[in-house]
Motif scaffolding. Sequence first.
Motif, PDB file in Angstrom:
ATOM      1  N   ALA A   1      44.439 -36.171 -44.484  1.00 41.56           N
ATOM      2  CA  ALA A   1      45.109 -37.584 -44.740  1.00 41.56           C
ATOM      3  C   ALA A   1      46.472 -37.304 -43.894  1.00 41.56           C
ATOM      4  N   TYR A   2      47.040 -38.764 -43.651  1.00 34.91           N
ATOM      5  CA  TYR A   2      48.086 -38.945 -42.824  1.00 34.91           C
ATOM      6  C   TYR A   2      48.919 -39.953 -43.769  1.00 34.91           C
ATOM      7  N   VAL A   3      50.145 -39.790 -43.915  1.00 34.67           N
ATOM      8  CA  VAL A   3      50.983 -40.530 -44.807  1.00 34.67           C
ATOM      9  C   VAL A   3      52.330 -40.771 -44.115  1.00 34.67           C
ATOM     10  N   ARG A   4      53.015 -41.782 -44.314  1.00 33.37           N
ATOM     11  CA  ARG A   4      54.208 -42.161 -43.727  1.00 33.37           C
ATOM     12  C   ARG A   4      55.208 -42.816 -44.779  1.00 33.37           C
TER      13      ARG A   4
ATOM     14  N   LYS B   1      62.011 -42.434 -40.380  1.00 31.38           N
ATOM     15  CA  LYS B   1      60.703 -42.259 -40.849  1.00 31.38           C
ATOM     16  C   LYS B   1      60.084 -40.777 -41.182  1.00 31.38           C
ATOM     17  N   THR B   2      59.533 -40.587 -41.867  1.00 33.49           N
ATOM     18  CA  THR B   2      58.778 -39.281 -42.297  1.00 33.49           C
ATOM     19  C   THR B   2      57.334 -39.127 -42.316  1.00 33.49           C
ATOM     20  N   ASP B   3      56.731 -38.660 -41.535  1.00 33.20           N
ATOM     21  CA  ASP B   3      55.260 -38.194 -41.411  1.00 33.20           C
ATOM     22  C   ASP B   3      54.821 -37.064 -41.990  1.00 33.20           C
TER      23      ASP B   3
ATOM     24  N   VAL C   1      54.803 -31.591 -42.062  1.00 32.25           N
ATOM     25  CA  VAL C   1      55.981 -32.802 -42.218  1.00 32.25           C
ATOM     26  C   VAL C   1      56.689 -32.943 -41.060  1.00 32.25           C
ATOM     27  N   ASP C   2      57.011 -33.933 -40.514  1.00 36.98           N
ATOM     28  CA  ASP C   2      58.011 -34.226 -39.336  1.00 36.98           C
ATOM     29  C   ASP C   2      58.825 -35.290 -39.991  1.00 36.98           C
ATOM     30  N   GLY C   3      59.854 -35.020 -40.364  1.00 36.37           N
ATOM     31  CA  GLY C   3      61.079 -36.083 -41.008  1.00 36.37           C
ATOM     32  C   GLY C   3      62.158 -36.548 -40.156  1.00 36.37           C
ATOM     33  N   GLY C   4      62.338 -37.688 -39.817  1.00 39.52           N
ATOM     34  CA  GLY C   4      63.338 -38.246 -39.047  1.00 39.52           C
ATOM     35  C   GLY C   4      64.588 -39.116 -39.909  1.00 39.52           C
ATOM     36  N   ASN C   5      65.391 -39.680 -39.122  1.00 41.36           N
ATOM     37  CA  ASN C   5      66.345 -40.465 -39.794  1.00 41.36           C
ATOM     38  C   ASN C   5      65.910 -41.785 -40.310  1.00 41.36           C
TER      39      ASN C   5
ATOM     40  N   ALA D   1      48.019 -23.075 -48.356  1.00 36.80           N
ATOM     41  CA  ALA D   1      48.443 -21.924 -47.687  1.00 36.80           C
ATOM     42  C   ALA D   1      49.890 -22.146 -47.159  1.00 36.80           C
ATOM     43  N   ARG D   2      50.120 -23.219 -46.465  1.00 40.83           N
ATOM     44  CA  ARG D   2      51.398 -23.511 -46.046  1.00 40.83           C
ATOM     45  C   ARG D   2      52.086 -24.814 -46.267  1.00 40.83           C
ATOM     46  N   VAL D   3      53.365 -24.923 -46.516  1.00 46.96           N
ATOM     47  CA  VAL D   3      54.272 -26.536 -46.008  1.00 46.96           C
ATOM     48  C   VAL D   3      54.962 -25.884 -44.875  1.00 46.96           C
ATOM     49  N   ASP D   4      54.717 -26.795 -43.769  1.00 46.54           N
ATOM     50  CA  ASP D   4      55.764 -26.680 -42.740  1.00 46.54           C
ATOM     51  C   ASP D   4      56.591 -27.947 -42.792  1.00 46.54           C
ATOM     52  N   ALA D   5      57.843 -28.195 -42.874  1.00 48.93           N
ATOM     53  CA  ALA D   5      58.420 -29.251 -43.090  1.00 48.93           C
ATOM     54  C   ALA D   5      59.746 -29.318 -41.887  1.00 48.93           C
ATOM     55  N   LEU D   6      59.656 -29.980 -40.958  1.00 51.47           N
ATOM     56  CA  LEU D   6      60.923 -30.030 -39.989  1.00 51.47           C
ATOM     57  C   LEU D   6      61.441 -31.382 -39.911  1.00 51.47           C
ATOM     58  N   LEU D   7      62.571 -31.388 -40.458  1.00 55.66           N
ATOM     59  CA  LEU D   7      63.302 -32.451 -40.764  1.00 55.66           C
ATOM     60  C   LEU D   7      64.689 -32.686 -39.972  1.00 55.66           C
ATOM     61  N   ALA D   8      65.041 -33.853 -39.768  1.00 53.54           N
ATOM     62  CA  ALA D   8      66.509 -34.391 -39.303  1.00 53.54           C
ATOM     63  C   ALA D   8      67.232 -33.882 -40.397  1.00 53.54           C
TER      64      ALA D   8
END
Length: 338
Positions: free
Chosen positions: A32-35, A18-20, A12-16, A73-80
């Motif tokens: 899959a690819y979700v926004r 949108k989040t992908d 996950v890449d999360g901004g102010n 196996a993993r969840v990597d979430a990088l968020l603003a």
Amino acid sequence: MGLNADRAFIAVDGGNSKTDAVAATADGRVHAYVRTGTSSPHRLGYREAVDLLGKLIDTVRAEARWGSEVPLARVDALLAGVDLPVEVERLNADARSRGWADEVVLDNDVFALLRAGTSDRNAVAVICGAGMNSVGRNASDEWSRFPALGPTTGDWGGGEDLGDAVLFHAARAEDGRGPATALCAAVRAHFGTGTAEDAAIGLHFGRFPRDMVHGLVPRLFAAADAGDAVAESVVERQAAEITAMVRVAARRLGLGKGPFTIVGGGGVLAAAPAALHRHLAPILEAEFPLASYTGLDRPPVLGAAWTALDALTGATDTAAHRRLAAGIAAMEPVRVAY
């Protein structure tokens, strides 16, 4: 080879704004690819941000057609908004208690920008979206970070700051406190008002949503390109602020005298406005003659996905990494709202 053997993960890449999120496997296949909208804990609240991540993970799993028989196996979430060590610790503790995956990692979205932008071990990334942030590293695996809490920690130059600067100068030009500027007409056109003051009052009373201020940023750059001196001064200040972040990170990490990579990203820098780079490029070249600048031209969620894949494969440049990049580039995200 089944999905279990391929080791499924969600990044996950999360901004102010949108989040992908992508669902993928360690062989590099994207399933899959979700926004969706913002996932920033500063905007939503800490627990609410983790709750949203849980909903998003469920949605991505459903889009990938991964039932309960497919473990993650993993969840990597990088968020603003995951900025301070205490925030990183608090959010990780909550997220890991949800049982989403064998390993769950939350951190700031600037790490996604850095990973997607370069494989150089000596690098500094600057993200300029709604706000500003920067992270740097060197070959000794030392890191530089900033609190990135906005004006209270000395940050200026994100989209909100630029939009507010447009309003500031337009109001002062209109009532005579400041020099004439095309930014007055830009504000009137953007908000559909007779005066810049009307736009300011509309924002004050909530008749215009606050996020409309971001829409002034392209008009700022257009005015600067057209030769407006006031707009040009705002853009020049932004270039100086970006350079200051790079300068401090490079000094902390001992990079200033040697070659390193500067990565620019976020909504403002990703648009590569000519007015900004007209100021930024010569300043960076003068201060860091051996450094190279690259603007991120691919979705930063790739950085989050590569971060997960690095951990699963123990490598950083494999056929799976290239397949993952191609898969994300070829897909349009499914848009969802919560």
